[in-house]
Write an enzyme that holds these catalytic residues in place. Structure first.
Site, short mmCIF file in Angstrom:
data_model
loop_
_atom_site.label_atom_id
_atom_site.label_comp_id
_atom_site.label_asym_id
_atom_site.label_seq_id
_atom_site.Cartn_x
_atom_site.Cartn_y
_atom_site.Cartn_z
N ASP A 1 -10.07 0.79 7.65
CA ASP A 1 -8.71 0.17 7.85
C ASP A 1 -7.56 0.97 7.57
O ASP A 1 -7.65 2.02 7.09
CB ASP A 1 -8.83 -0.95 6.98
CG ASP A 1 -8.90 -0.80 5.70
OD1 ASP A 1 -9.19 0.28 5.33
OD2 ASP A 1 -8.77 -1.87 4.95
N ASP B 1 -11.51 -4.43 3.17
CA ASP B 1 -12.39 -3.26 2.85
C ASP B 1 -13.86 -3.58 3.28
O ASP B 1 -14.48 -2.68 3.65
CB ASP B 1 -12.28 -2.74 1.50
CG ASP B 1 -10.79 -1.99 1.36
OD1 ASP B 1 -10.38 -1.61 2.18
OD2 ASP B 1 -10.62 -1.83 0.01
N ASP C 1 -8.89 -3.91 -4.45
CA ASP C 1 -7.58 -3.62 -4.13
C ASP C 1 -6.57 -4.28 -4.71
O ASP C 1 -6.60 -5.79 -4.76
CB ASP C 1 -7.35 -3.53 -2.56
CG ASP C 1 -6.53 -2.46 -1.95
OD1 ASP C 1 -5.41 -2.70 -2.40
OD2 ASP C 1 -7.22 -1.93 -1.12
N HIS D 1 -9.28 -11.52 -13.49
CA HIS D 1 -8.81 -10.84 -14.92
C HIS D 1 -7.33 -10.71 -14.75
O HIS D 1 -6.75 -10.52 -13.75
CB HIS D 1 -9.37 -9.37 -14.77
CG HIS D 1 -8.85 -8.89 -16.29
ND1 HIS D 1 -9.29 -9.48 -17.56
CD2 HIS D 1 -8.08 -7.82 -16.45
CE1 HIS D 1 -8.72 -8.43 -18.59
NE2 HIS D 1 -8.11 -7.55 -17.93
N SER D 2 -6.49 -11.08 -15.75
CA SER D 2 -4.87 -11.10 -15.71
C SER D 2 -4.47 -10.23 -16.98
O SER D 2 -5.08 -10.20 -18.10
CB SER D 2 -4.16 -12.44 -15.81
OG SER D 2 -4.78 -13.17 -16.98
N LYS E 1 0.65 3.50 -3.12
CA LYS E 1 -0.57 4.22 -3.57
C LYS E 1 -0.14 5.68 -4.16
O LYS E 1 0.80 6.12 -3.62
CB LYS E 1 -1.54 4.34 -2.22
CG LYS E 1 -2.39 3.18 -1.89
CD LYS E 1 -3.15 3.43 -0.77
CE LYS E 1 -4.67 2.87 -0.78
NZ LYS E 1 -5.30 3.13 0.42
N CYS F 1 0.96 -1.25 -0.13
CA CYS F 1 0.06 0.01 -0.08
C CYS F 1 0.91 1.33 0.06
O CYS F 1 0.30 2.12 -0.23
CB CYS F 1 -0.89 0.07 1.32
SG CYS F 1 -2.25 -1.17 1.07
#
Length: 326
Positions: free
Chosen positions: A219, A86, A63, A135-136, A18, A15
């Site tokens: 969070d 989340d 996320d 999904h990739s 971000k 994170c």
């Protein structure tokens, strides 16, 4: 595969990568309207919430991030645990998730990607959450996470704009994860306690907060304790007072900070909240730790939650000051 250091294939980690909060706010300003009607929570919170028939609410979030640890399976567990968080932060229970994977297929073997996905699958299973596909894409940097849909009670949500003066502040996981992850990326040292914290679901904390009557929570992730608390205080029209001595940290965080292992995101978090911060005589190192960019951190709850430390309190708004650290 065990010798591959995933963190070396990404410019940042977890994170901490971000987009900075101030920059992000300018980017999305005016693109979405306020919640209304059956859209109970729109922008500015941990997930979107829509009221549906049968007295229930659907909670939707996504996320993903670059590797925060070198081990592929552990990275998958951490990223999935963080995405599931989340839903817990809104007071819901995850129902179904789909994978989001970016992989440098010409650089890293598919067996490593499989390990990442296996870690995510195990985290979803531990949460009792269905996992179906996803999904990739072929990506220059490895990235992984999930889009998660959960269910909650529309009358018993944990919201980021429902804090009230007079309530204590509870933190359900220790801080210092960003500092230790930064050290791990630089040195390869493994911090078992940090991994244990990042792979612990926030399920028990969320349920305990609801049982204690809490109505406000978030969070603690990439914007750090101070950044996320600033968002809550600003949205709720209150000022948050943090007792720095009461905040718990993962073993080794202070030593790593003293040795210079600080993510750039942690310092950006502090600069973002500084105009709204009254820090008194609290030192800069302490403030950096309080602003440290966490990955898969705990819940910050407005209210006392049995079994978790109280780290401050909420008071009536003091002008432009949303944060006081003492």
């Amino acid at each position: 595969m065990t010798r591959v250091r995933l963190t070396q294939y990404a410019h940042g980690g977890g994170c901490a990568c971000k987009i900075p909060p101030g920059e992000l706010e300018e980017m999305v300003a005016g693109l979405t309207g306020p919640a209304g009607g059956d859209l109970l929570v729109g922008v500015g919170d941990d997930a979107a919430v829509v009221r549906v028939e049968g007295g229930r609410a659907v909670i939707a979030t996504a996320d993903f991030f670059t590797p925060v640890v070198d081990d592929a399976y552990t990275f998958g567990r951490i990223a999935a645990t963080n995405a599931l968080s989340d839903v817990y932060a809104m007071g819901g229970e995850p129902l179904v998730a789909v994978n989001l994977l970016g992989w440098p297929r010409d650089v890293l073997p598919p067996e490593l990607a499989r390990e990442v996905l296996r870690g995510g699958a195990d985290a979803a299973a531990a949460a009792g959450c269905h996992l179906g596909g996803g999904h990739s894409i072929d990506d220059p940097e490895p990235k992984y996470g999930m889009a998660v849909t959960g269910l909650g009670d529309p009358e018993r949500l944990l919201r980021g704009d429902a804090a009230q003066p007079g309530l204590p502040l509870t933190l359900t996981k220790p801080l210092g994860l960003g500092v230790l992850n930064n050290r791990h990326k630089a040195t390869g040292e493994v911090f078992a306690e940090a991994v244990a914290v990042m792979t612990t679901l926030n399920a028990d904390a969320s349920r305990a907060a609801l049982a204690a009557g809490a109505r406000c929570a978030t969070d603690v992730t990439g914007f750090g304790l101070l950044g996320h608390l600033h968002e809550v205080a600003r949205a709720s029209g209150v000022t948050a007072v943090v007792d720095a001595a009461a905040v718990p940290y993962v073993e080794g965080a202070r030593r790593s900070l003293a040795e210079g292992f600080v993510p750039g995101g942690s310092r950006r978090n502090l600069e973002w909240v500084r105009p709204h911060l009254d820090a008194g005589a609290v030192g800069e190192d302490e403030l950096v730790l309080l602003a440290d960019a966490q990955t898969s951190g705990g819940l910050l709850v407005a209210g006392e939650v049995p079994g978790y430390p109280v780290v401050g309190e909420l008071v009536p708004r003091r002008g432009d000051t949303t944060l006081v650290v003492r």
